[in-house]
Design a protein around this motif. Structure first.
Motif, PDB file in Angstrom:
ATOM      1  N   MET A  14       0.869  -1.170   0.000  1.00 32.38           N
ATOM      2  CA  MET A  14       0.000   0.000   0.000  1.00 32.38           C
ATOM      3  C   MET A  14       0.911   1.225   0.000  1.00 32.38           C
ATOM      4  O   MET A  14       1.866   1.290   0.768  1.00 32.38           O
ATOM      5  CB  MET A  14      -0.900   0.015   1.234  1.00 32.38           C
ATOM      6  CG  MET A  14      -1.852   1.184   1.273  1.00 32.38           C
ATOM      7  SD  MET A  14      -2.882   1.237   2.765  1.00 32.38           S
ATOM      8  CE  MET A  14      -3.967  -0.143   2.500  1.00 32.38           C
ATOM      9  N   ALA A  15       0.613   2.179  -0.860  1.00 37.66           N
ATOM     10  CA  ALA A  15       1.392   3.410  -0.911  1.00 37.66           C
ATOM     11  C   ALA A  15       0.481   4.601  -0.657  1.00 37.66           C
ATOM     12  O   ALA A  15      -0.490   4.809  -1.388  1.00 37.66           O
ATOM     13  CB  ALA A  15       2.089   3.548  -2.265  1.00 37.66           C
ATOM     14  N   GLU A  47       4.348   5.436   3.429  1.00 36.44           N
ATOM     15  CA  GLU A  47       3.405   6.432   3.950  1.00 36.44           C
ATOM     16  C   GLU A  47       4.122   7.709   4.362  1.00 36.44           C
ATOM     17  O   GLU A  47       5.273   7.681   4.765  1.00 36.44           O
ATOM     18  CB  GLU A  47       2.643   5.852   5.154  1.00 36.44           C
ATOM     19  CG  GLU A  47       1.486   6.683   5.605  1.00 36.44           C
ATOM     20  CD  GLU A  47       0.487   6.996   4.500  1.00 36.44           C
ATOM     21  OE1 GLU A  47       0.578   8.099   3.933  1.00 36.44           O
ATOM     22  OE2 GLU A  47      -0.378   6.149   4.210  1.00 36.44           O
ATOM     23  N   PHE A  48       3.399   8.826   4.250  1.00 31.03           N
ATOM     24  CA  PHE A  48       3.886  10.120   4.712  1.00 31.03           C
ATOM     25  C   PHE A  48       3.865  10.192   6.229  1.00 31.03           C
ATOM     26  O   PHE A  48       3.051   9.539   6.885  1.00 31.03           O
ATOM     27  CB  PHE A  48       2.960  11.253   4.223  1.00 31.03           C
ATOM     28  CG  PHE A  48       3.056  11.562   2.769  1.00 31.03           C
ATOM     29  CD1 PHE A  48       4.228  12.058   2.219  1.00 31.03           C
ATOM     30  CD2 PHE A  48       1.952  11.400   1.951  1.00 31.03           C
ATOM     31  CE1 PHE A  48       4.300  12.379   0.874  1.00 31.03           C
ATOM     32  CE2 PHE A  48       2.006  11.718   0.604  1.00 31.03           C
ATOM     33  CZ  PHE A  48       3.184  12.208   0.068  1.00 31.03           C
ATOM     34  N   SER A  49       4.736  11.027   6.775  1.00 31.28           N
ATOM     35  CA  SER A  49       4.635  11.431   8.172  1.00 31.28           C
ATOM     36  C   SER A  49       5.303  12.793   8.307  1.00 31.28           C
ATOM     37  O   SER A  49       5.997  13.247   7.400  1.00 31.28           O
ATOM     38  CB  SER A  49       5.287  10.424   9.114  1.00 31.28           C
ATOM     39  OG  SER A  49       6.690  10.535   9.050  1.00 31.28           O
ATOM     40  N   GLU A  50       5.072  13.420   9.433  1.00 30.02           N
ATOM     41  CA  GLU A  50       5.734  14.695   9.702  1.00 30.02           C
ATOM     42  C   GLU A  50       7.165  14.401  10.134  1.00 30.02           C
ATOM     43  O   GLU A  50       7.377  13.654  11.096  1.00 30.02           O
ATOM     44  CB  GLU A  50       4.996  15.436  10.813  1.00 30.02           C
ATOM     45  CG  GLU A  50       3.695  16.014  10.364  1.00 30.02           C
ATOM     46  CD  GLU A  50       3.642  17.507  10.559  1.00 30.02           C
ATOM     47  OE1 GLU A  50       4.339  18.039  11.439  1.00 30.02           O
ATOM     48  OE2 GLU A  50       2.884  18.144   9.825  1.00 30.02           O
ATOM     49  N   PRO A  51       8.149  14.976   9.463  1.00 30.03           N
ATOM     50  CA  PRO A  51       9.534  14.768   9.903  1.00 30.03           C
ATOM     51  C   PRO A  51       9.730  15.331  11.308  1.00 30.03           C
ATOM     52  O   PRO A  51       9.212  16.394  11.632  1.00 30.03           O
ATOM     53  CB  PRO A  51      10.355  15.570   8.889  1.00 30.03           C
ATOM     54  CG  PRO A  51       9.455  15.798   7.726  1.00 30.03           C
ATOM     55  CD  PRO A  51       8.066  15.807   8.271  1.00 30.03           C
ATOM     56  N   ASP A  52      10.472  14.590  12.129  1.00 31.15           N
ATOM     57  CA  ASP A  52      10.769  15.103  13.464  1.00 31.15           C
ATOM     58  C   ASP A  52      12.121  15.815  13.444  1.00 31.15           C
ATOM     59  O   ASP A  52      12.780  15.900  12.406  1.00 31.15           O
ATOM     60  CB  ASP A  52      10.708  13.996  14.514  1.00 31.15           C
ATOM     61  CG  ASP A  52      11.731  12.899  14.285  1.00 31.15           C
ATOM     62  OD1 ASP A  52      12.762  13.148  13.630  1.00 31.15           O
ATOM     63  OD2 ASP A  52      11.504  11.784  14.782  1.00 31.15           O
ATOM     64  N   ASP A  53      12.528  16.296  14.590  1.00 31.63           N
ATOM     65  CA  ASP A  53      13.749  17.089  14.664  1.00 31.63           C
ATOM     66  C   ASP A  53      15.018  16.276  14.416  1.00 31.63           C
ATOM     67  O   ASP A  53      16.079  16.856  14.192  1.00 31.63           O
ATOM     68  CB  ASP A  53      13.832  17.785  16.030  1.00 31.63           C
ATOM     69  CG  ASP A  53      12.749  18.838  16.177  1.00 31.63           C
ATOM     70  OD1 ASP A  53      12.238  19.331  15.154  1.00 31.63           O
ATOM     71  OD2 ASP A  53      12.403  19.161  17.332  1.00 31.63           O
ATOM     72  N   SER A  54      14.931  14.952  14.436  1.00 31.09           N
ATOM     73  CA  SER A  54      16.123  14.129  14.218  1.00 31.09           C
ATOM     74  C   SER A  54      16.634  14.223  12.782  1.00 31.09           C
ATOM     75  O   SER A  54      17.740  13.784  12.493  1.00 31.09           O
ATOM     76  CB  SER A  54      15.838  12.670  14.575  1.00 31.09           C
ATOM     77  OG  SER A  54      14.945  12.092  13.630  1.00 31.09           O
ATOM     78  N   HIS A  55      15.852  14.800  11.894  1.00 30.75           N
ATOM     79  CA  HIS A  55      16.255  14.918  10.483  1.00 30.75           C
ATOM     80  C   HIS A  55      16.879  16.277  10.183  1.00 30.75           C
ATOM     81  O   HIS A  55      17.085  16.628   9.022  1.00 30.75           O
ATOM     82  CB  HIS A  55      15.064  14.634   9.567  1.00 30.75           C
ATOM     83  CG  HIS A  55      14.555  13.235   9.724  1.00 30.75           C
ATOM     84  ND1 HIS A  55      15.166  12.147   9.166  1.00 30.75           N
ATOM     85  CD2 HIS A  55      13.523  12.749  10.444  1.00 30.75           C
ATOM     86  CE1 HIS A  55      14.528  11.053   9.512  1.00 30.75           C
ATOM     87  NE2 HIS A  55      13.519  11.389  10.290  1.00 30.75           N
ATOM     88  N   GLY A  56      17.170  17.034  11.241  1.00 34.51           N
ATOM     89  CA  GLY A  56      17.916  18.276  11.109  1.00 34.51           C
ATOM     90  C   GLY A  56      17.170  19.371  10.359  1.00 34.51           C
ATOM     91  O   GLY A  56      15.941  19.376  10.259  1.00 34.51           O
TER      92      GLY A  56
END
Length: 153
Positions: A14-15, A47-56
């Protein structure tokens, strides 16, 4: 999907759709689990998600892009701004990548998914979840017995 016998499929993918499945998502995920071959069926979800702060900084930029630019530009280009607001809201409301992975691992269908580590793509705005359907033989055996009974009638 009830037309298919338990353990019919080698894989299910599933995409960009699982976040649109209404709660409880476990119902749909258990049905997918039922259809996969026990102990070897593969599940793949993108699936999409909101990037968290760990991705700079790039993750923060991707988060801003998803929240503000995609709804604005998508709404203008498509003439359907509500759909792009839905996209933004559904991404915000979807569980974090680790929470969704935990959900997949903790299903009791009977069975669960043995998940690989989540693969983060596009600066944390897209995740790939890959797992193997574990258990479910009881369901497969009872489903086969039911099918045999129906064929005899």
């Amino acid at each position: 999907l009830s037309n298919y016998a338990a353990g019919t499929f080698d894989a299910a993918t599933m995409a960009f759709g699982i976040r649109n499945v209404p709660e409880p998502r476990q119902t749909a995920l258990c049905e997918i689990h039922r259809l996969l071959k026990p102990d070897r069926g593969i599940l793949g979800i993108l699936e999409f998600s909101e990037p968290d702060d760990s991705h700079g900084v790039l993750g923060m930029m991707a988060r801003g892009f998803i929240r503000y630019i995609v709804p604005l530009v998508g709404g203008i280009l498509s003439g359907a701004p509500q759909e792009y607001l839905h996209l933004q809201n559904s991404i915000q409301d979807f569980p974090s990548p680790e929470d969704f992975r935990t959900l997949l691992e903790s299903l009791n269908c009977p069975g669960h998914f043995q998940m690989e580590p989540v693969t983060h793509l596009n600066f944390g705005s897209v995740q790939l979840y890959v797992g193997r359907a574990i258990g479910g033989k009881e369901t497969l055996a009872s489903s086969s017995a039911q099918q045999q009974q129906q064929q005899q009638q």
